[in-house]
Design a protein around this motif. Structure first.
Motif, mmCIF file in Angstrom:
data_model
loop_
_atom_site.group_PDB
_atom_site.id
_atom_site.type_symbol
_atom_site.label_atom_id
_atom_site.label_comp_id
_atom_site.label_asym_id
_atom_site.label_seq_id
_atom_site.Cartn_x
_atom_site.Cartn_y
_atom_site.Cartn_z
ATOM 1 N N GLU A 211 39.223 38.525 28.717
ATOM 2 C CA GLU A 211 39.146 37.176 29.271
ATOM 3 C C GLU A 211 40.333 36.901 30.207
ATOM 4 O OE1 GLU A 211 36.782 34.763 28.904
ATOM 5 O OE2 GLU A 211 35.612 36.359 27.927
ATOM 6 N N GLU A 212 40.081 36.131 31.242
ATOM 7 C CA GLU A 212 41.164 35.731 32.136
ATOM 8 C C GLU A 212 42.143 34.824 31.395
ATOM 9 O OE1 GLU A 212 40.175 33.977 35.838
ATOM 10 O OE2 GLU A 212 38.688 35.499 36.387
ATOM 11 N N PRO A 213 43.443 35.058 31.568
ATOM 12 C CA PRO A 213 44.448 34.176 30.954
ATOM 13 C C PRO A 213 44.637 32.919 31.806
ATOM 14 C CG PRO A 213 45.547 35.922 32.133
ATOM 15 C CD PRO A 213 44.061 36.189 32.272
ATOM 16 N N ALA A 214 43.564 32.168 31.955
ATOM 17 C CA ALA A 214 43.525 31.071 32.927
ATOM 18 C C ALA A 214 44.598 30.024 32.689
ATOM 19 C CB ALA A 214 42.140 30.428 32.908
ATOM 20 N N GLU A 215 45.023 29.853 31.441
ATOM 21 C CA GLU A 215 46.014 28.818 31.131
ATOM 22 C C GLU A 215 47.452 29.298 31.307
ATOM 23 O OE1 GLU A 215 44.921 25.766 30.574
ATOM 24 O OE2 GLU A 215 42.921 26.627 30.842
ATOM 25 N N ALA A 216 47.640 30.573 31.553
ATOM 26 C CA ALA A 216 48.993 31.106 31.701
ATOM 27 C C ALA A 216 49.606 30.602 33.005
ATOM 28 C CB ALA A 216 48.972 32.633 31.686
ATOM 29 N N PRO A 217 50.800 30.020 32.962
ATOM 30 C CA PRO A 217 51.406 29.462 34.183
ATOM 31 C C PRO A 217 51.617 30.499 35.281
ATOM 32 C CG PRO A 217 52.548 28.680 32.228
ATOM 33 C CD PRO A 217 51.619 29.760 31.769
ATOM 34 N N ARG A 220 47.488 34.093 38.549
ATOM 35 C CA ARG A 220 46.788 33.682 39.762
ATOM 36 C C ARG A 220 45.639 34.642 40.026
ATOM 37 N NH1 ARG A 220 49.825 30.220 38.773
ATOM 38 N NH2 ARG A 220 51.066 28.905 40.180
#
Length: 237
Positions: A211-217, A220
């Protein structure tokens, strides 16, 4: 060395399917392999059994074409009950050799992007797989002169990026990793404290999917590597 003092000093790049084509040659070879074993099983079963063999063998053979070829031979023997003709084994070996000698196809805008960033940042090629094959592809790509360092590793995890970015840069917090694999290039680099820039490829090996770590600051996603320089400019404003 960077030509100016910036928060970001080091950029790592994956190789296969980030800088040049790779997975498409595995897909073509796997389709040919399935046709060779059509009398023993359905195509979907052949692909599934090959994937299981690859999973089992990663810890033994590592990543790359040689391990893939050995996994094909193992699968052929299993599916045929050991009756697969020597001719078929010979064709599998020939297919592996063809993959190891296939010309390198650099992806669009890769050279232009590297040339734009070289000199302003330390550029590091960080790739996993067979040493000889990765060295061959880098030499044929003509991109080697643009990198300050090359690291060919057996696997990629957070410790890998911590070590490499400390050795060749100013540590992971001032580094960025660019690649097409979320599992190998992006997630572990972010875990190490780096930026992780995901540039998807149309074909990515199923074992590299997470899964994409979409919440990671520091995560990108770009549609194309040509957007990388603009992203860096934006981050450094």
């Amino acid at each position: 060395m960077p030509s100016r003092s910036l928060p970001l000093s080091t950029i790592g790049f994956d190789a296969d399917d980030t800088l040049w084509q790779n997975e498409q040659f595995f897909r073509v070879t796997e389709t040919h392999f399935a046709s060779l074993l059509a009398e023993y099983a359905e195509g979907s079963d052949i692909h599934a059994r090959l994937l299981e063999a690859e999973k089992r063998n990663l810890a033994v053979y590592g990543f790359g074409i040689k391990g893939f070829t050995l996994s094909m031979i193992e699968t052929a023997l299993e599916l045929s009950g050991g009756r697969v003709p020597a001719r078929v084994i010979g064709e599998i070996l020939a297919a592996g050799r063809d993959m190891l000698s296939h010309p390198v196809e650099t992806l669009p805008n890769v050279r232009e992007t590297l040339e734009e960033l070289a000199g302003a940042y330390r550029l590091i090629l960080i790739t996993k797989g067979d040493l000889f094959d990765q060295e061959r592809k880098l030499a044929q790509s003509g991109l080697g002169e643009l990198f300050d360092a090359v690291e060919i590793v057996s696997d990629k995890n957070a410790a890998t990026y911590e070590r490499i970015f400390a050795r060749h840069g100013d540590g992971p917090h001032r580094a960025m990793m660019v690649g097409n694999s979320l599992k190998s290039d992006i997630v572990p680099a972010i875990e190490a404290g780096s930026w992780g820039v995901y540039v998807p490829h149309d074909l990515t090996w199923v074992l590299e999917h997470v899964e994409e770590p979409a919440e990671a600051p520091r995560f990108r996603r770009l549609a194309h590597i040509a957007e990388l320089a603009d992203l860096i400019d934006e981050l450094e404003r």
